[in-house]
Design a protein around this motif. Structure first.
Motif, PDB file in Angstrom:
ATOM      1  N   ASP A   1       0.587   6.223  -7.005  1.00  8.82           N
ATOM      2  CA  ASP A   1      -0.819   6.012  -6.656  1.00  8.82           C
ATOM      3  C   ASP A   1      -1.203   6.571  -5.289  1.00  8.82           C
ATOM      4  OD1 ASP A   1       0.556   4.212  -5.144  1.00  8.82           O
ATOM      5  OD2 ASP A   1      -0.295   2.424  -6.073  1.00  8.82           O
TER       6      ASP A   1
ATOM      7  N   HIS B   1       5.875   3.990  -6.894  1.00  6.34           N
ATOM      8  CA  HIS B   1       6.022   2.832  -7.776  1.00  6.34           C
ATOM      9  C   HIS B   1       6.630   3.263  -9.111  1.00  6.34           C
ATOM     10  CE1 HIS B   1       3.333   0.415  -5.199  1.00  6.34           C
ATOM     11  NE2 HIS B   1       2.549   1.474  -5.133  1.00  6.34           N
TER      12      HIS B   1
ATOM     13  N   HIS C   1       8.134  -6.610  -3.562  1.00  4.48           N
ATOM     14  CA  HIS C   1       8.447  -5.205  -3.823  1.00  4.48           C
ATOM     15  C   HIS C   1       9.828  -4.886  -3.262  1.00  4.48           C
ATOM     16  CE1 HIS C   1       4.023  -3.802  -4.570  1.00  4.48           C
ATOM     17  NE2 HIS C   1       4.484  -4.630  -5.480  1.00  4.48           N
TER      18      HIS C   1
ATOM     19  N   ARG D   1       2.298  -0.409 -17.602  1.00  5.85           N
ATOM     20  CA  ARG D   1       1.195  -0.317 -16.648  1.00  5.85           C
ATOM     21  C   ARG D   1      -0.051   0.317 -17.276  1.00  5.85           C
ATOM     22  NH1 ARG D   1       1.537   0.006 -11.234  1.00  5.85           N
ATOM     23  NH2 ARG D   1       3.375  -0.782 -10.157  1.00  5.85           N
TER      24      ARG D   1
ATOM     25  N   ARG E   1      -1.658  -2.468 -19.198  1.00  9.74           N
ATOM     26  CA  ARG E   1      -2.196  -3.418 -18.221  1.00  9.74           C
ATOM     27  C   ARG E   1      -3.491  -2.887 -17.586  1.00  9.74           C
ATOM     28  NH1 ARG E   1      -1.148  -2.783 -12.219  1.00  9.74           N
ATOM     29  NH2 ARG E   1      -1.304  -4.880 -11.365  1.00  9.74           N
TER      30      ARG E   1
ATOM     31  N   ARG F   1      -3.224  -0.133  -9.586  1.00  7.61           N
ATOM     32  CA  ARG F   1      -4.548  -0.645  -9.240  1.00  7.61           C
ATOM     33  C   ARG F   1      -5.330   0.302  -8.335  1.00  7.61           C
ATOM     34  NH1 ARG F   1      -3.580  -6.568  -7.308  1.00  7.61           N
ATOM     35  NH2 ARG F   1      -1.405  -5.888  -7.139  1.00  7.61           N
ATOM     36  N   PRO F   2      -4.681   1.060  -7.444  1.00  5.31           N
ATOM     37  CA  PRO F   2      -5.478   1.993  -6.646  1.00  5.31           C
ATOM     38  C   PRO F   2      -6.282   2.982  -7.495  1.00  5.31           C
ATOM     39  CG  PRO F   2      -3.389   1.635  -5.578  1.00  5.31           C
ATOM     40  CD  PRO F   2      -3.304   0.947  -6.919  1.00  5.31           C
TER      41      PRO F   2
ATOM     42  N   TRP G   1     -12.684  -0.491   0.135  1.00  5.41           N
ATOM     43  CA  TRP G   1     -11.420  -0.625  -0.592  1.00  5.41           C
ATOM     44  C   TRP G   1     -10.942  -2.082  -0.625  1.00  5.41           C
ATOM     45  CZ3 TRP G   1      -8.856   2.946  -3.394  1.00  5.41           C
ATOM     46  CH2 TRP G   1      -7.508   2.752  -3.666  1.00  5.41           C
TER      47      TRP G   1
ATOM     48  N   PHE H   1     -10.467  -5.113  -3.909  1.00  5.95           N
ATOM     49  CA  PHE H   1      -9.332  -5.986  -4.235  1.00  5.95           C
ATOM     50  C   PHE H   1      -9.731  -7.457  -4.106  1.00  5.95           C
ATOM     51  CE2 PHE H   1      -5.687  -3.389  -5.206  1.00  5.95           C
ATOM     52  CZ  PHE H   1      -6.088  -2.132  -4.774  1.00  5.95           C
TER      53      PHE H   1
ATOM     54  N   HIS I   1       1.528  -7.178 -14.404  1.00  6.48           N
ATOM     55  CA  HIS I   1       2.376  -6.399 -15.302  1.00  6.48           C
ATOM     56  C   HIS I   1       3.757  -7.038 -15.259  1.00  6.48           C
ATOM     57  CE1 HIS I   1       4.039  -3.926 -11.902  1.00  6.48           C
ATOM     58  NE2 HIS I   1       2.851  -4.125 -11.410  1.00  6.48           N
TER      59      HIS I   1
ATOM     60  N   HIS J   1      -0.582   5.946   1.649  1.00  6.98           N
ATOM     61  CA  HIS J   1      -0.994   6.382   0.306  1.00  6.98           C
ATOM     62  C   HIS J   1      -1.918   7.596   0.373  1.00  6.98           C
ATOM     63  CE1 HIS J   1       0.474   2.451  -1.076  1.00  6.98           C
ATOM     64  NE2 HIS J   1       0.285   2.837  -2.323  1.00  6.98           N
TER      65      HIS J   1
HETATM   66  P1  AMP Z   1      -0.031  -2.338  -8.748  1.00  7.77           P
HETATM   67  O1  AMP Z   1       1.394  -1.905  -8.525  1.00  7.77           O
HETATM   68  O2  AMP Z   1      -0.722  -1.537  -9.780  1.00  7.77           O
HETATM   69  O3  AMP Z   1      -0.171  -3.821  -8.941  1.00  7.77           O
HETATM   70  O4  AMP Z   1      -0.794  -1.965  -7.389  1.00  7.77           O
HETATM   71  C1  AMP Z   1      -0.245  -2.321  -6.188  1.00  7.77           C
HETATM   72  C2  AMP Z   1      -0.835  -1.451  -5.115  1.00  7.77           C
HETATM   73  O5  AMP Z   1      -2.218  -1.774  -4.973  1.00  7.77           O
HETATM   74  C3  AMP Z   1      -0.206  -1.721  -3.754  1.00  7.77           C
HETATM   75  O6  AMP Z   1       0.900  -0.901  -3.529  1.00  7.77           O
HETATM   76  C4  AMP Z   1      -1.334  -1.365  -2.814  1.00  7.77           C
HETATM   77  O7  AMP Z   1      -1.398   0.040  -2.644  1.00  7.77           O
HETATM   78  C5  AMP Z   1      -2.576  -1.781  -3.594  1.00  7.77           C
HETATM   79  N1  AMP Z   1      -3.032  -3.157  -3.274  1.00  7.77           N
HETATM   80  C6  AMP Z   1      -2.668  -4.310  -3.869  1.00  7.77           C
HETATM   81  N2  AMP Z   1      -3.323  -5.363  -3.327  1.00  7.77           N
HETATM   82  C7  AMP Z   1      -4.125  -4.852  -2.388  1.00  7.77           C
HETATM   83  C8  AMP Z   1      -5.069  -5.425  -1.471  1.00  7.77           C
HETATM   84  N3  AMP Z   1      -5.321  -6.745  -1.456  1.00  7.77           N
HETATM   85  N4  AMP Z   1      -5.716  -4.599  -0.630  1.00  7.77           N
HETATM   86  C9  AMP Z   1      -5.486  -3.265  -0.664  1.00  7.77           C
HETATM   87  N5  AMP Z   1      -4.608  -2.661  -1.490  1.00  7.77           N
HETATM   88  C10 AMP Z   1      -3.929  -3.442  -2.340  1.00  7.77           C
END
Ligand code: AMP
Ligand code: ZN
Ligand code: FE
Ligand code: FE
Length: 289
Positions: A17, A42, A83, A107, A110, A141-142, A157, A161, A175, A258
């Motif tokens: 991401d 990831h 993580h 993913r 999801r 999620r990004p 941003w 979230f 996930h 990122h």
């Molecule tokens: P995922 O692995 O799809 O659940 O996404 C996780 C990624 O989303 C993290 O590595 C961050 O880059 C971003 N992320 C998750 N929570 C937040 C948050 N509260 N604020 C900003 N970025 C976030």
């Protein structure tokens, strides 16, 4: 150039991401003056070859890495997302490669479910657009956040979230995650060096319950703790440096970059693994398991 500032051991490329290709990220890192770089996408190591190759061209030591999503059920704080970073893993290791492939598939489903929830909440983003933004990389999620911003529903941003897709927000879907200890073991089994990432947060607004988790993770082969992380201050770093010392863990560090402008204050090298610790980390890889 004489430099002894350290290595950035936590970065993302567009294999997951992040915004930059592995090659562009390495070029940018080389000109930033860091002494080493790890790419830690990831659930994929697809960006590693290109990054290592560019590292040779740009005269920057680039090491392979990955970031796995796991969970720990803390007896004190309940479910925490943890993580686990893995350095020098063999991407062809059957256990690890099967897990990464499974997670990448999972993913996609999801993300589809999260888009469905967003639609129910009146946010009309399209799953096809999210897939386009991910462009074949690990969907995270990004990518969904970018689609929400692009569609004009939010401009900030962090707010995306907080309001919509954060772990405690209405469109969040988990996930499937490994248990943290199993993630550590999986990294070890693939010849890698496991490090607990950003102990500062568990994605639910709390820090990780390290006192409960670290003894178990150490037993599973944990080597390091990401003490020098992101935008956190020197005094916060000290707090986790003490924890690393208490549990005899290697204190590592990285930015979690990122791409420019993704997170305020985060740039390549904003937090670094001290050179001495970077050398020690590399010696684990050279020594084998
Ligand atoms: P995922 O692995 O799809 O659940 O996404 C996780 C990624 O989303 C993290 O590595 C961050 O880059 C971003 N992320 C998750 N929570 C937040 C948050 N509260 N604020 C900003 N970025 C976030
Ligand atoms: Zn990420
Ligand atoms: Fe992370
Ligand atoms: Fe990360």
């Amino acid at each position: 150039m004489t430099k002894s500032i350290g290595a950035d051991l936590h970065t993302h490329t567009n294999a997951s991401d992040g915004l930059l290709s592995p090659g562009s990220l390495v070029k940018q890192a080389a000109s930033s003056g860091v002494n080493g770089l790890a790419i830690t996408d990831h659930d994929t190591m697809d960006g590693v070859d290109e990054a290592v190759k560019m590292g040779l061209e740009a005269d920057l030591l680039v090491i392979p890495g990955v970031e796995l999503s796991t969970e720990f059920i803390s007896p004190v704080l309940g479910e925490q997302t943890v993580h686990v970073l893995g350095y020098f893993c063999d991407p062809k290791n059957p256990g690890l490669s099967k897990h990464m492939a499974y997670q990448r598939d999972n993913r996609v489903n999801r993300a589809q479910e999260m888009v469905y929830r967003l639609n129910q909440l009146g946010i009309a983003v399209e799953f096809d657009r999210v897939k386009e933004l991910a462009a074949g990389a690990t969907v995270g999620r990004p990518h969904i956040a970018r689609a929400i911003i692009e569609a004009g529903y939010e401009s900030d941003w962090g707010k995306v979230f907080d309001k919509w897709i954060g772990n405690d927000a209405p469109a969040y879907v988990s996930h499937r995650k490994l248990e943290a200890v199993d993630g550590v073991e999986m990294i070890r089994d693939s010849g890698g060096v496991p490090v607990i990432a950003h102990p500062y947060y568990d994605f639910h607004g709390r820090s990780l319950d390290l006192e409960s988790m670290l003894p178990l993770a150490k037993e599973a082969g944990l080597i390091g703790l990401e003490v020098y992380y992101g935008v956190f201050s020197a005094s916060e770093h000290r707090q986790y440096a003490n924890v690393a010392e208490k549990y005899d863990l290697l204190a590592t560090g990285g930015s979690d970059f990122h791409g420019d402008g993704v997170q305020e204050g985060v740039y390549i090298g904003c937090s670094l693994c001290p050179d001495e610790n970077f050398r020690e980390l590399c010696s684990y890889a050279n020594a084998g398991d």
